[in-house]
Design a protein around this motif. Structure first.
Motif, PDB file in Angstrom:
ATOM      1  N   GLN A   1      -9.581  22.425 -95.670  1.00 55.33           N
ATOM      2  CA  GLN A   1      -8.941  23.816 -94.605  1.00 55.33           C
ATOM      3  C   GLN A   1     -10.431  24.094 -94.389  1.00 55.33           C
ATOM      4  O   GLN A   1     -11.597  25.126 -95.324  1.00 55.33           O
ATOM      5  N   VAL A   2     -11.124  24.233 -92.972  1.00 51.93           N
ATOM      6  CA  VAL A   2     -11.687  25.514 -92.064  1.00 51.93           C
ATOM      7  C   VAL A   2     -11.812  26.528 -92.572  1.00 51.93           C
ATOM      8  O   VAL A   2     -10.778  27.374 -92.340  1.00 51.93           O
ATOM      9  N   GLN A   3     -13.480  26.781 -93.215  1.00 48.68           N
ATOM     10  CA  GLN A   3     -12.422  28.727 -93.444  1.00 48.68           C
ATOM     11  C   GLN A   3     -13.884  29.224 -92.869  1.00 48.68           C
ATOM     12  O   GLN A   3     -14.832  28.581 -93.322  1.00 48.68           O
ATOM     13  N   LEU A   4     -13.965  29.966 -92.307  1.00 46.71           N
ATOM     14  CA  LEU A   4     -15.378  30.642 -91.729  1.00 46.71           C
ATOM     15  C   LEU A   4     -14.966  32.458 -91.488  1.00 46.71           C
ATOM     16  O   LEU A   4     -14.055  32.406 -90.813  1.00 46.71           O
ATOM     17  N   VAL A   5     -15.733  32.281 -92.239  1.00 45.41           N
ATOM     18  CA  VAL A   5     -15.541  35.109 -92.796  1.00 45.41           C
ATOM     19  C   VAL A   5     -17.046  35.376 -91.795  1.00 45.41           C
ATOM     20  O   VAL A   5     -17.901  35.031 -92.945  1.00 45.41           O
TER      21      VAL A   5
ATOM     22  N   ALA B   1     -18.957  29.693 -95.596  1.00 41.99           N
ATOM     23  CA  ALA B   1     -17.853  29.072 -94.933  1.00 41.99           C
ATOM     24  C   ALA B   1     -17.362  27.293 -95.724  1.00 41.99           C
ATOM     25  O   ALA B   1     -17.696  28.344 -97.099  1.00 41.99           O
ATOM     26  N   SER B   2     -16.130  27.344 -95.759  1.00 41.82           N
ATOM     27  CA  SER B   2     -15.933  26.138 -96.239  1.00 41.82           C
ATOM     28  C   SER B   2     -17.332  25.038 -97.016  1.00 41.82           C
ATOM     29  O   SER B   2     -17.826  24.797 -96.537  1.00 41.82           O
TER      30      SER B   2
ATOM     31  N   GLY C   1     -13.581  31.823 -86.262  1.00 40.66           N
ATOM     32  CA  GLY C   1     -13.348  32.875 -87.468  1.00 40.66           C
ATOM     33  C   GLY C   1     -12.806  34.272 -86.437  1.00 40.66           C
ATOM     34  O   GLY C   1     -13.565  33.909 -85.520  1.00 40.66           O
ATOM     35  N   GLN C   2     -12.913  35.450 -86.790  1.00 39.58           N
ATOM     36  CA  GLN C   2     -12.338  36.307 -86.270  1.00 39.58           C
ATOM     37  C   GLN C   2     -13.728  37.305 -85.723  1.00 39.58           C
ATOM     38  O   GLN C   2     -13.130  37.638 -85.146  1.00 39.58           O
ATOM     39  N   GLY C   3     -14.632  36.690 -86.622  1.00 41.83           N
ATOM     40  CA  GLY C   3     -15.938  37.212 -85.811  1.00 41.83           C
ATOM     41  C   GLY C   3     -16.562  38.489 -86.354  1.00 41.83           C
ATOM     42  O   GLY C   3     -15.666  39.078 -86.693  1.00 41.83           O
ATOM     43  N   THR C   4     -17.962  39.256 -86.015  1.00 42.69           N
ATOM     44  CA  THR C   4     -18.173  40.341 -86.475  1.00 42.69           C
ATOM     45  C   THR C   4     -18.850  40.864 -85.220  1.00 42.69           C
ATOM     46  O   THR C   4     -19.275  40.899 -84.450  1.00 42.69           O
TER      47      THR C   4
END
Length: 115
Positions: free
Chosen positions: A1-5, A24-25, A106-109
């Motif tokens: 599963q891709v995760q980018l925070v 990241a994952s 991701g949600q970005g910053t």
């Protein structure tokens, strides 16, 4: 599963600095070049900086010298050190793999440079 925070954004005065982080994952991080992208209001998303798995870096002309991309392999994290910030750097910043980013973002910053 891709995760980018992404994290680390904020409001800063012109000339100031910020350090963005992207967790990241592990599967993404270990095999891909990673990039930072940004999207300003009413503009298309653009590539800002790239760091390959071999350690090469590439920067958009507008941020060269001012921004530095780096990674911590043990933490599966990529960073963007931003110095001498300008109002035109105001945007939502995202990380993703490069050169073919995932459809998932991701949600970005949010980075806002203003006096």
């Amino acid at each position: 599963q891709v995760q980018l925070v992404e994290s680390g954004g904020g409001l800063v005065q012109p000339g100031g600095s910020l350090r963005l982080s992207c967790a990241a994952s592990g599967s993404i991080f270990s095999i891909n070049a990673m990039g930072w992208y940004r999207q300003a209001p009413r503009k298309q998303r653009e590539l800002v900086a790239v760091l390959t798995s071999g350690g090469s870096t590439h920067y958009a002309h507008s941020v060269k010298v001012r921004f530095t991309i780096s990674r911590d392999n043990a933490k599966n994290t990529v960073y963007l050190q931003m110095n001498s910030l300008k109002p035109e750097d105001t945007a939502v910043y995202y990380c993703n793999k490069w050169p073919l980013p995932y459809d998932y973002w991701g949600q970005g910053t949010q980075v806002t440079v203003s006096s």
